[in-house]
Each structure stands twice: as C-alpha cells, then as structure tokens.
Design an enzyme around this catalytic site. Structure first.
Site, PDB file in Angstrom:
ATOM      1  CG  ASP A 143      21.504  28.490 -18.193  1.00  0.00           C
ATOM      2  OD1 ASP A 143      20.121  27.667 -18.044  1.00  0.00           O
ATOM      3  OD2 ASP A 143      21.871  28.639 -17.053  1.00  0.00           O
ATOM      4  CG  HIS A 171      20.604  30.840 -14.294  1.00  0.00           C
ATOM      5  ND1 HIS A 171      20.954  29.772 -15.576  1.00  0.00           N
ATOM      6  CD2 HIS A 171      19.881  30.313 -13.225  1.00  0.00           C
ATOM      7  CE1 HIS A 171      19.307  28.468 -14.477  1.00  0.00           C
ATOM      8  NE2 HIS A 171      19.426  28.696 -13.327  1.00  0.00           N
TER       9      HIS A 171
END
Ligand SMILES: *[C@@H]1O[C@H](CO)[C@@H](O)[C@H](O)[C@H]1NC(C)=O
Ligand SMILES: CC(=O)N[C@H]1CO[C@H](CO)[C@@H](O)[C@@H]1O
Length: 317
Positions: A143, A171
């Site tokens: 990410d 996440h």
C-alpha cells in the site's frame, strides 16, 4: 514464485553472501502441489544459498530461523462467512506461531503477509510468547509503494523522489494513506506533497480511495491478487528490517502497538510510520495529526479492535 526470485537475486539479504552463504528453507505446507515450480528457480537460488530445503514439515521448516516470511493464509471462498474465514486463519497462525516458538531463534524476524495480515500477525505473536512481539510485523508496504507511485505519477517524477508517505491501520479498504508528511523532490528541492500536487481535492479524495481499493481492483482485473508488486513489497520490507531505512526517511509497517502511540489502542498490529536501525524499528514520533487524519486513523483502528476481539475467542477455544 515471484518472491523467491527477489530473494535469489539478493534483493533482501544482500548479494554478497559468497562466504557466509545461508540456508534457505521453503515451507511448502500449503503448496506441495507447486513443488515442480522449484525446479525453475533452483539454479538462481543456488547462486546465493548454500542449501535449499523444500519441506512440508514444521520441525524442518522452522528450525533455527533468522527470518520467516509467512505468505500463505486461507483465502476467502464464495459464500464463506467472515467469521469462519477468521477462525480458519486463527488456526493456521496459531500453529505457525507455536512452531516459531518451538523451533526458531528467539531473534527471528517474522513478516506476515497472508490476510487478514494484521490480525494473523497478532495471533502468531501471541502464540510465540518467548519471541519479543517487536520481532513480528505485517505487510503494508504494498500500500505504501502504491501511495508513493500515485503521488509520483501525478507530479511526473520517479517514485524515488517521493518519500515519507504513511499507511495507517489495517491492510484493508479502511487503511489511511496519509501524505501530510510526505515530501516530493522537484527541480532539486523538497516540496510538501500538497504544494507539489496542487490539488487538495484529489489528495483528500480519489488518491485515498485509489490506494485503498487497489488490491480489489487488481483482483477484479486479474482474477488473482497481485503477485509481482506484492513480492517486491515483501522484499522491500524485509530488506529494510535487515539493513535499515535511509536517514530522514520512514516506511510503513504493521507493528505491535504497545504504548498508545498516536492514540492507537494497545495490543494491535497496526500500520505505523517507522524508522529502522540495527534491525530495530521505532515508530516515528511527533508527527502532527489533524482532525481529518484523526478520524481516519481511528476508523481503521476500530476495525482491528473488533477483529482482534473475535480472533482471540477462537485462540482460546
Ligand atoms: C482488515 O484487513 C484485512 C486484510 O485486507 C481484511 O481481510 C479484514 O477483513 C479487515 N478487517 C475488518 C474487521 O474488516
Ligand atoms: C526488530 C526487533 O525488535 N528485534 C528484536 C527481536 O528480539 C531480540 C531479542 O530476542 C531483540 O534483541 C531484537 O532487537
């Protein structure tokens, strides 16, 4: 397969291992059917490793480990309740934690990738009580790298000229990609991200949702989750643990929350900005957090608290 290639090239533990060549254990517990693939990567693995030991036995795979990358987990199947999926993953990470406890070195660095990565990581850490919780981390580098490249593309610079983006929290689609402390190097000087991009609406809107949804978008397009970019992120994460972060830069990693840093509840694996030196991470402190960020950081923490509370009931069951 993508990950092995990165490790074999020396991207993680260095290229200069001719003298102190390490052994590489491959735990093929969940992928025994893919043994054949190994034939393809063996030649390059042997360049850096003195021995490659494919196995599906915990006592072999976890013995004396210095680093463990736990990639596999139970994927979500059509019609499966989230609770049942969590239960299956708690069972997997409880047993991997117990194997680490029993066989690995107490200094082992454990990186959890399999989803739900944050909670799986917490379960593994709780199941290995004699290994410090600081030695466990989960992957949010994918990410982080995505946030970095979104900003870089927008500014027309290479991603290496963008630093200090932050991923906070889980996440998942509630993660908060934060650019309030990010710097973009343009024409030789470091600009605050908001001044470099000059589009606050984008930074507070589409940028955030693009990073949050990117995993799902890849699955929709490919019918599989990302492999190459995930492998690169795993290599980046473990390499930084091994060799440290550059001066003045920080990276995002899911780590154990123990001192209420940034008001995040304790006993979670939550993604924070960290500096790493001498194989120790430290949460970057003193970053100013505005109300916009606060709300998003709390929302993703609440999700993790709920997931942890359900997961620990399965742990003791
Ligand atoms: C946290 O993120 C993981 C990984 O994407 C996801 O599987 C999980 O459902 C999220 N937790 C909650 C409670 O939504
Ligand atoms: C990254 C990290 O915190 N590593 C620690 C792992 O545990 C040992 C003790 O067993 C510590 O010395 C390390 O600093």
């Amino acid at each position: 397969y993508s990950l092995l290639f990165g490790i074999a090239k020396g991207d993680v533990f260095g290229k200069d291992q001719v003298k102190g060549r390490k052994k590489l254990w491959l735990d093929l517990h969940y992928v025994t059917s893919q043994l054949i693939l190994l034939g393809l990567v063996y030649p390059c693995l042997f360049h850096l490793f003195s021995e490659v030991i494919p196995t599906d036995k915990e006592e072999v795979a976890f013995k004396d480990l210095d680093a463990a990358i736990l990639v596999g987990s139970m994927p979500r199947r059509e019609g499966m309740e989230r609770k049942d999926l969590l239960k299956a993953n708690v069972a997997i990470f409880k047993s991997q934690g117990a194997a680490l406890e029993k066989y690995a070195k107490k200094t082992v660095k454990v990186l959890v990738v399999g989803n739900p990565a944050n909670t799986n990581c917490l379960i593994a850490a709780k199941s290995a009580p004699s290994i410090p919780k600081e030695n466990f981390s989960c992957l949010t580098r994918l990410d982080h790298n995505r946030a970095r490249s979104q900003v870089a593309m927008r500014c027309g610079v290479p991603a290496t000229q963008v630093k200090n983006v932050i991923i906070w929290g889980n996440h998942s689609s509630t993660q908060y990609p934060d650019v309030h402390h990010c710097k973009v190097n343009m024409a030789g000087s470091d600009l605050a991200c908001f001044d470099a991009v000059k589009d606050d609406d984008w930074l507070k809107g589409a940028f955030i949702s693009t990073v949050q949804q990117r995993g799902a978008a890849v699955i929709a397009a490919r019918k599989l989750s990302s492999a190459m970019s995930a492998a690169k992120a795993i290599c980046d994460h473990m390499r930084d643990i091994w060799s440290g972060t550059p001066e003045g830069e920080f990276v995002s990693m899911g780590v154990y929350s123990s001192s209420n840093s940034y008001g995040v509840a304790e006993d979670l694996i939550y993604s924070f900005p960290v500096h790493i030196k001498d194989k120790q991470w430290k949460i970057v402190d003193g970053l100013a957090i505005n109300d916009f960020s606060r709300g998003k950081m709390d929302a993703t923490a609440a999700e993790l608290v709920e997931e942890r509370d359900t997961a620990v009931t399965f742990l003791s069951a």
